[in-house]
Write an enzyme that holds these catalytic residues in place. Sequence first.
Site, PDB file in Angstrom:
ATOM      1  CD  GLU A 173      -3.145  -0.960   2.116  1.00 51.88           C
ATOM      2  OE1 GLU A 173      -3.038  -0.173   3.064  1.00 51.88           O
ATOM      3  OE2 GLU A 173      -4.139  -1.695   1.959  1.00 51.88           O
ATOM      4  CD  GLU A 292      -3.928  -5.736   2.992  1.00 57.73           C
ATOM      5  OE1 GLU A 292      -4.783  -5.071   3.626  1.00 57.73           O
ATOM      6  OE2 GLU A 292      -2.716  -5.516   3.037  1.00 57.73           O
TER       7      GLU A 292
HETATM    8  O1  AHR Z   1      -5.244  -5.840   6.897  1.00 52.53           O
HETATM    9  C1  AHR Z   1      -5.113  -4.745   7.740  1.00 52.53           C
HETATM   10  C2  AHR Z   1      -4.364  -3.582   7.084  1.00 52.53           C
HETATM   11  O2  AHR Z   1      -5.145  -3.096   6.039  1.00 52.53           O
HETATM   12  C3  AHR Z   1      -3.054  -3.907   6.432  1.00 52.53           C
HETATM   13  O3  AHR Z   1      -1.979  -3.845   7.311  1.00 52.53           O
HETATM   14  C4  AHR Z   1      -2.926  -2.828   5.400  1.00 52.53           C
HETATM   15  O4  AHR Z   1      -2.172  -3.242   4.288  1.00 52.53           O
HETATM   16  C5  AHR Z   1      -4.352  -2.469   5.070  1.00 52.53           C
HETATM   17  O5  AHR Z   1      -4.570  -1.099   5.106  1.00 52.53           O
END
Ligand code: AHR
Length: 501
Positions: A173, A292
């Site tokens: 990210e 994610e």
């Molecule tokens: O999954 C939780 C968090 O969400 C992770 O650390 C990050 O990559 C995202 O913003």
Amino acid sequence: MTTARLTIDPVFRVGPVRRRTFGSFVEHLGRSVYSGIHDPDHPTADADGFRGDVVDMVKELGVSTVRYPGGNFVSGYRWEDGIGPVERRPRRVDLAWHSTEPNLVGTDEFMRWCAKAGVEPMMAVNLGTRGVQEALDLLEYCNVPGGTYWSDLRRAHGALEPYRVKMWCLGNEMDGPWQTGHKTPEEYGRLAAETARAMRQMQPDLELVACGSSQSSMPTFGEWERIVLTEAYDQVDYISAHAYYWEEDGDLGSFLASAVDMDHFVASVAATADAVRARRKTDKQIHISFDEWNVWYQDRAESKPPTGDDWPVAPVLLEDRYNVADAVVVGNLLISLLRNSDRVHAASLAQLVNVIAPMMTEPGGRLWKQTTFHPFALTSTHAAGEVLQVALDSPTYETARFGDAPLVDATATWDERAGELVVFVVNRSVTEEVRLEADLRSVPGLRVVEAVTLANPDVYWSATADDDSVAPRANSTAAIADGRLAAVLPAVSWTMIRLAR
Ligand code: AHR
């Protein structure tokens, strides 16, 4: 009763069901590692301190890959802290989650855990506070058989064979201002390209993931992907996508249509990647690693890291309790990932244990399943062969966030060898049952093997350690006659219907 119609013909295919669709994620965050997968005092713990009951449940969940060690955590992580004798490892401040990282679990322990759980590791390198050299060192430690500084150190730590990690995330990210070492797309794209180029000098056949957007609502969404891929197109194989959904302001109807946004997200990233491809006049196609995704109530207090002088070890963070509606959305997001599997070649449910997770532990004690466990486990277990393009004719309903959305959403997989067709379907109506009619005459001789539905009169019902009893139950309405399948889908429900010849 409202009816939705589905026509399925195995001639029309999206592509193979990819096992990596069913990946997950373990980050050094909250109780994901410590008192999650790792709990030396637990009666089922092994010599590394890993809970055996958690390993068994990970297998039951049907997880294929596990992304590690972050997440936001990786952007400040020194991987060398986590190798060698545990008693000599440093404790470090973790800026991402305002915690203390004791480094009791590191690369070697994680690799041993993966072997036990039967999952493929998917590693992330730190491109926040670190760069090309540290990524190369970690790759050498993991994948070079021996005869060099880092590979011999791994061997000295007991791992004679290399770990052969194939898939690597180039940071995490990096578009997010919250990220330690946040960068502009030009800065990140260049660093990702240089890191990837160097990593491939060591091992050409790696599968490398550049960071895409951390959500589709980011102001830089689209432009970020365009610039990063313009810099790194030839060096990477995937661009990542991240998305979390939750019910906002009591708007259940919009929440249930979250997969509309996921479809749009995938289409937008694919279009952007293909535009870069056209300008570069290359045949190479970039795939999406949706590494994610989940339901995550980000506005809840426990989603915020602690502040002030307290830097706890493994605090309770992001321990969302999922209800039945959340599970229906998770099932629908899996439908979207399967539907897009021509472009989405990998995905990770974020996360695996305790932290926005399908399974929860009590320190030293019980392990229990959240509602979201069930659609994931059933889809992972039964989606096989080819994902089919289904023709769906569904009534629509109006949502505040996504406009008119189909009331019913569905996908299907066809396993030719086993002669098994599986339909995954959700009813997004908040109030009404819907009748599903599916024309399956293209596959003569099918009978219903199993039909299960996850639903509950109280859609806000959540499991606890004492009661995790709401799970998919037999749907006795599912029946097939003359190649025409019919089933009644309760309001706010996820259903799987398995048919075989
Ligand atoms: O999954 C939780 C968090 O969400 C992770 O650390 C990050 O990559 C995202 O913003």
